[in-house]
Design a protein around this motif. Structure first.
Motif, PDB file in Angstrom:
ATOM      1  N   HIS A   1      42.014  32.906  30.528  1.00 51.07           N
ATOM      2  CA  HIS A   1      40.842  32.601  31.248  1.00 51.07           C
ATOM      3  C   HIS A   1      39.730  33.519  30.822  1.00 51.07           C
ATOM      4  O   HIS A   1      39.883  34.595  31.251  1.00 51.07           O
ATOM      5  CB  HIS A   1      41.007  32.256  32.769  1.00 51.07           C
ATOM      6  N   ASP A   2      38.526  33.031  30.082  1.00 56.84           N
ATOM      7  CA  ASP A   2      37.638  33.848  29.661  1.00 56.84           C
ATOM      8  C   ASP A   2      38.310  34.970  28.844  1.00 56.84           C
ATOM      9  O   ASP A   2      38.893  34.894  27.851  1.00 56.84           O
ATOM     10  CB  ASP A   2      36.741  34.168  30.603  1.00 56.84           C
ATOM     11  N   ASP A   3      38.194  36.304  29.359  1.00 53.59           N
ATOM     12  CA  ASP A   3      38.657  37.524  28.409  1.00 53.59           C
ATOM     13  C   ASP A   3      39.896  37.825  29.263  1.00 53.59           C
ATOM     14  O   ASP A   3      40.589  38.701  28.972  1.00 53.59           O
ATOM     15  CB  ASP A   3      37.653  38.515  28.349  1.00 53.59           C
ATOM     16  N   GLU A   4      40.593  37.056  30.494  1.00 52.62           N
ATOM     17  CA  GLU A   4      41.603  37.520  30.943  1.00 52.62           C
ATOM     18  C   GLU A   4      42.808  36.476  30.412  1.00 52.62           C
ATOM     19  O   GLU A   4      42.614  35.582  30.069  1.00 52.62           O
ATOM     20  CB  GLU A   4      41.547  37.204  32.510  1.00 52.62           C
ATOM     21  N   LYS A   5      43.772  37.394  30.081  1.00 46.79           N
ATOM     22  CA  LYS A   5      45.028  36.675  29.710  1.00 46.79           C
ATOM     23  C   LYS A   5      46.213  37.151  30.547  1.00 46.79           C
ATOM     24  O   LYS A   5      46.475  38.436  30.683  1.00 46.79           O
ATOM     25  CB  LYS A   5      45.098  37.245  28.112  1.00 46.79           C
ATOM     26  N   SER A   6      47.077  36.113  30.838  1.00 44.59           N
ATOM     27  CA  SER A   6      48.305  36.352  31.684  1.00 44.59           C
ATOM     28  C   SER A   6      49.464  35.796  30.830  1.00 44.59           C
ATOM     29  O   SER A   6      49.533  34.763  30.881  1.00 44.59           O
ATOM     30  CB  SER A   6      48.076  36.025  33.064  1.00 44.59           C
TER      31      SER A   6
ATOM     32  N   ALA B   1      65.194  37.686  35.633  1.00 42.52           N
ATOM     33  CA  ALA B   1      64.385  38.766  34.863  1.00 42.52           C
ATOM     34  C   ALA B   1      63.021  38.169  34.804  1.00 42.52           C
ATOM     35  O   ALA B   1      62.637  37.237  33.820  1.00 42.52           O
ATOM     36  CB  ALA B   1      65.081  39.426  33.740  1.00 42.52           C
ATOM     37  N   VAL B   2      62.114  38.799  35.604  1.00 41.34           N
ATOM     38  CA  VAL B   2      60.662  38.354  35.582  1.00 41.34           C
ATOM     39  C   VAL B   2      59.707  39.282  35.069  1.00 41.34           C
ATOM     40  O   VAL B   2      59.692  40.476  35.688  1.00 41.34           O
ATOM     41  CB  VAL B   2      60.217  37.610  36.914  1.00 41.34           C
ATOM     42  N   SER B   3      58.916  38.848  34.248  1.00 43.19           N
ATOM     43  CA  SER B   3      58.060  39.970  33.642  1.00 43.19           C
ATOM     44  C   SER B   3      56.591  39.348  33.566  1.00 43.19           C
ATOM     45  O   SER B   3      56.384  38.245  33.159  1.00 43.19           O
ATOM     46  CB  SER B   3      58.345  40.724  32.243  1.00 43.19           C
ATOM     47  N   VAL B   4      55.559  40.098  34.177  1.00 47.49           N
ATOM     48  CA  VAL B   4      54.143  39.413  34.227  1.00 47.49           C
ATOM     49  C   VAL B   4      53.234  40.626  33.669  1.00 47.49           C
ATOM     50  O   VAL B   4      53.186  41.679  34.136  1.00 47.49           O
ATOM     51  CB  VAL B   4      53.677  39.133  35.465  1.00 47.49           C
ATOM     52  N   LYS B   5      52.680  40.185  32.603  1.00 46.05           N
ATOM     53  CA  LYS B   5      51.687  41.387  31.941  1.00 46.05           C
ATOM     54  C   LYS B   5      50.181  40.849  31.861  1.00 46.05           C
ATOM     55  O   LYS B   5      50.145  39.601  31.233  1.00 46.05           O
ATOM     56  CB  LYS B   5      52.059  41.466  30.485  1.00 46.05           C
ATOM     57  N   ASN B   6      49.161  41.422  32.385  1.00 44.09           N
ATOM     58  CA  ASN B   6      47.756  40.853  32.419  1.00 44.09           C
ATOM     59  C   ASN B   6      46.961  41.927  31.412  1.00 44.09           C
ATOM     60  O   ASN B   6      47.124  43.049  31.580  1.00 44.09           O
ATOM     61  CB  ASN B   6      47.379  40.868  33.703  1.00 44.09           C
ATOM     62  N   THR B   7      46.100  41.218  30.871  1.00 51.10           N
ATOM     63  CA  THR B   7      45.071  42.311  30.122  1.00 51.10           C
ATOM     64  C   THR B   7      43.659  41.343  30.319  1.00 51.10           C
ATOM     65  O   THR B   7      43.638  40.367  30.437  1.00 51.10           O
ATOM     66  CB  THR B   7      45.454  42.019  28.514  1.00 51.10           C
ATOM     67  N   GLY B   8      42.631  42.183  29.958  1.00 54.74           N
ATOM     68  CA  GLY B   8      41.281  41.817  30.242  1.00 54.74           C
ATOM     69  C   GLY B   8      40.549  42.870  30.863  1.00 54.74           C
ATOM     70  O   GLY B   8      41.114  43.989  31.175  1.00 54.74           O
ATOM     71  N   GLY B   9      39.386  42.462  31.307  1.00 56.19           N
ATOM     72  CA  GLY B   9      38.544  43.331  31.922  1.00 56.19           C
ATOM     73  C   GLY B   9      38.963  43.572  33.307  1.00 56.19           C
ATOM     74  O   GLY B   9      38.859  45.100  33.980  1.00 56.19           O
ATOM     75  N   VAL B  10      39.489  42.785  34.013  1.00 55.87           N
ATOM     76  CA  VAL B  10      39.902  43.122  35.395  1.00 55.87           C
ATOM     77  C   VAL B  10      41.040  44.206  35.402  1.00 55.87           C
ATOM     78  O   VAL B  10      41.170  45.150  36.134  1.00 55.87           O
ATOM     79  CB  VAL B  10      40.479  41.914  36.297  1.00 55.87           C
ATOM     80  N   ARG B  11      41.990  44.073  34.404  1.00 56.14           N
ATOM     81  CA  ARG B  11      43.061  44.925  34.029  1.00 56.14           C
ATOM     82  C   ARG B  11      42.744  46.294  33.855  1.00 56.14           C
ATOM     83  O   ARG B  11      43.069  47.321  34.517  1.00 56.14           O
ATOM     84  CB  ARG B  11      44.032  44.435  33.335  1.00 56.14           C
ATOM     85  N   ASP B  12      41.774  46.388  32.900  1.00 60.46           N
ATOM     86  CA  ASP B  12      41.064  47.604  32.548  1.00 60.46           C
ATOM     87  C   ASP B  12      40.463  48.337  33.756  1.00 60.46           C
ATOM     88  O   ASP B  12      40.375  49.447  33.877  1.00 60.46           O
ATOM     89  CB  ASP B  12      40.196  47.392  31.398  1.00 60.46           C
ATOM     90  N   ALA B  13      39.809  47.589  34.589  1.00 61.21           N
ATOM     91  CA  ALA B  13      38.943  48.104  35.730  1.00 61.21           C
ATOM     92  C   ALA B  13      39.743  48.745  36.784  1.00 61.21           C
ATOM     93  O   ALA B  13      39.701  49.788  37.282  1.00 61.21           O
ATOM     94  CB  ALA B  13      38.065  47.089  36.176  1.00 61.21           C
ATOM     95  N   THR B  14      41.022  48.075  37.052  1.00 62.66           N
ATOM     96  CA  THR B  14      41.880  48.632  38.007  1.00 62.66           C
ATOM     97  C   THR B  14      43.083  49.475  37.614  1.00 62.66           C
ATOM     98  O   THR B  14      43.652  50.212  38.164  1.00 62.66           O
ATOM     99  CB  THR B  14      42.676  47.429  38.618  1.00 62.66           C
ATOM    100  N   ARG B  15      43.107  49.834  36.273  1.00 62.88           N
ATOM    101  CA  ARG B  15      44.107  50.657  35.589  1.00 62.88           C
ATOM    102  C   ARG B  15      43.753  52.195  35.733  1.00 62.88           C
ATOM    103  O   ARG B  15      42.355  52.504  35.474  1.00 62.88           O
ATOM    104  CB  ARG B  15      44.197  50.609  34.364  1.00 62.88           C
TER     105      ARG B  15
END
Length: 230
Positions: free
Chosen positions: A169-174, A202-216
């Motif tokens: 979604h836009d720049d966010e990727k899950s 085994a469940v793995s969720v990886k998020n990338t994008g601006g929101v993830r960068d702001a909260t990391r």
């Protein structure tokens, strides 16, 4: 004679109907029955119900799964962790010493030294008290649905599956991946299975994008947590 003829005619008319169908539809024509036996044995019926009920519903045979079939996994995971801890430590050390005599070199010999200002001594006492109280409480919830592909069917009917779900979604990727296995009997008639019935989940969720960068956290925060000065 007329009565016996009437009974014979009634039996002749009713016999084919009884041989073809029953109250729960277990009997078919001979040709259909032979084809059914070659493909899949019918589900066992209930003889008592079959004789007494005219509205009994046939029990569907269990579904047979094959590799590359799909099923939906309903993930409902909730974990609540609570921990309380108390630690008490007490240490005490006492040290006392006194020098009564010491050697002294004199002209041509060795003698005893005179302590003009008193005997040297050490009197040390140390006491250490420590009390630590810790309390931790954490609750995690994760709910989603994902369709998985069966990659293996074991001889006993157990299913091994894997799933991948990617949302952009836009720049966010899950990206979510799921692997596990379950019994074919645990799959419901609507082709779903709960995550609580899945083994080796085994469940793995990886998020990338601006929101993830702001909260990391940054590297300074990681170093601070690693050192833990307080």
């Amino acid at each position: 004679m007329n009565r016996l003829t009437s009974i014979a005619l009634l039996l002749a008319v009713a016999a084919p109907a009884v041989a073809q169908t029953s109250s729960i539809g277990r009997n078919f024509t001979r040709q259909q029955s032979e084809e059914t036996k070659r493909e899949d044995p019918p589900a066992p019926g209930n003889p008592v119900l079959e004789k007494s009920s005219i509205i009994a519903v046939k029990v569907d045979p269990p579904r047979r799964y094959k590799v590359n079939d799909y099923l939906t996994v309903i993930v409902r995971e909730q974990r609540i962790f609570e921990a309380d801890g108390t630690a008490n430590a007490r240490r005490q050390a006492d040290l006392q010493s006194e020098l009564d005599a010491f050697i002294r070199f004199t002209n041509g010999g060795v003698g005893a030294a005179q302590f003009v200002r008193g005997k040297p001594n050490i009197d040390y006492r140390a006491t250490f008290n420590q009390r630590n109280d810790a309390e931790s409480e954490r609750e995690d919830r994760f709910t989603t649905r994902i369709t998985a592909r069966i990659i293996d069917v074991k001889p006993n009917g157990n299913l091994i599956f894997e799933a991948t779900k990617e949302i952009v979604h836009d720049d966010e990727k899950s990206v979510m991946t799921l692997t596990g296995g379950c019994r074919s009997a645990d799959v419901t008639p609507d082709n779903t299975v709960l995550s609580t019935e899945v083994a080796d989940l085994a469940v793995s969720v990886k998020n990338t994008g601006g929101v993830r960068d702001a909260t990391r956290r940054g590297w300074i925060g990681n170093i601070y947590d690693w050192i833990r000065p307080l």
